[in-house]
Write a protein that holds these residues in place. Sequence first.
Motif, PDB file in Angstrom:
ATOM      1  N   SER A  11       3.073  -9.387  -3.235  1.00 42.76           N
ATOM      2  CA  SER A  11       4.183  -8.499  -3.575  1.00 42.76           C
ATOM      3  C   SER A  11       4.174  -8.152  -5.065  1.00 42.76           C
ATOM      4  O   SER A  11       4.436  -7.012  -5.455  1.00 42.76           O
ATOM      5  CB  SER A  11       5.507  -9.182  -3.210  1.00 42.76           C
ATOM      6  N   GLY A  12       3.844  -9.152  -5.901  1.00 42.96           N
ATOM      7  CA  GLY A  12       3.794  -8.935  -7.344  1.00 42.96           C
ATOM      8  C   GLY A  12       2.733  -7.931  -7.737  1.00 42.96           C
ATOM      9  O   GLY A  12       2.957  -7.074  -8.605  1.00 42.96           O
ATOM     10  N   TYR A  13       1.584  -8.014  -7.084  1.00 41.68           N
ATOM     11  CA  TYR A  13       0.493  -7.067  -7.369  1.00 41.68           C
ATOM     12  C   TYR A  13       0.938  -5.637  -7.059  1.00 41.68           C
ATOM     13  O   TYR A  13       0.728  -4.713  -7.850  1.00 41.68           O
ATOM     14  CB  TYR A  13      -0.743  -7.422  -6.547  1.00 41.68           C
ATOM     15  N   ILE A  14       1.582  -5.473  -5.900  1.00 43.26           N
ATOM     16  CA  ILE A  14       2.055  -4.145  -5.482  1.00 43.26           C
ATOM     17  C   ILE A  14       3.101  -3.619  -6.462  1.00 43.26           C
ATOM     18  O   ILE A  14       3.072  -2.450  -6.853  1.00 43.26           O
ATOM     19  CB  ILE A  14       2.635  -4.209  -4.047  1.00 43.26           C
ATOM     20  N   LYS A  15       4.029  -4.508  -6.876  1.00 39.83           N
ATOM     21  CA  LYS A  15       5.095  -4.087  -7.805  1.00 39.83           C
ATOM     22  C   LYS A  15       4.528  -3.710  -9.169  1.00 39.83           C
ATOM     23  O   LYS A  15       4.907  -2.689  -9.749  1.00 39.83           O
ATOM     24  CB  LYS A  15       6.131  -5.198  -7.945  1.00 39.83           C
ATOM     25  N   TRP A  16       3.608  -4.511  -9.686  1.00 32.31           N
ATOM     26  CA  TRP A  16       3.008  -4.220 -10.994  1.00 32.31           C
ATOM     27  C   TRP A  16       2.208  -2.916 -10.942  1.00 32.31           C
ATOM     28  O   TRP A  16       2.191  -2.156 -11.905  1.00 32.31           O
ATOM     29  CB  TRP A  16       2.120  -5.385 -11.441  1.00 32.31           C
TER      30      TRP A  16
END
Length: 201
Positions: free
Chosen positions: A181-186
């Motif tokens: 999820s963090g990768y997608i958000k960043w």
Amino acid sequence: MHMEFLSQLTLLQWLGTIFGVLQVLLARQNNIHNYLFGMVAILISIWVLYQSQLYADIVLNLYYLAMSIYGWFYWKSGKQKKEAPISYSSQKEHKIAVGIVLGCFVLMAYWLGQHTDSDVPYWDAVVCAFAWAGMWLMAKRKIENWIYLNISNLISVPLLIYKELYIYAGLTAFLFAVAVSGYIKWKKIIAQKRDKTYAGA
């Protein structure tokens, strides 16, 4: 006495897990205060890991502590004395990250195999190697940190189950999902910044 000791380890795992969850959720939100919660989680983890003979993970957590302090200051000021933005790694940074993985694995595998009573030297070393590179990229605010950290998480879950650290195994599985999820958000944050740059040009 043994049961009392195990219950204390379980309590510490839960406490470390709570701080660890808060840290990664704040990191996902690109919030600098993630490092404060991370430091508390790291200190708790070092004690638990020492009791479980996961020595490479202790070294890794000491490195986490140092990189958390570095990351805190870098996120605040960066090289230009202003807040460092999220960005993709350069070719040089990719090479450094791969070098960190290889170098860390060789050193940790040798140390664990020759100088400790670890029964999982190579397994522990590879978890440490990918996490080491991922934390360096996180401190530099590079999006690829999530990829390296998730390779480490994926390998770490069965190791923690083998060591009967079930709460930490559950935390690591949760961290895997958050990292995706963090990768997608960043990635969205980088795209939004790029769109604003084009719009202002």
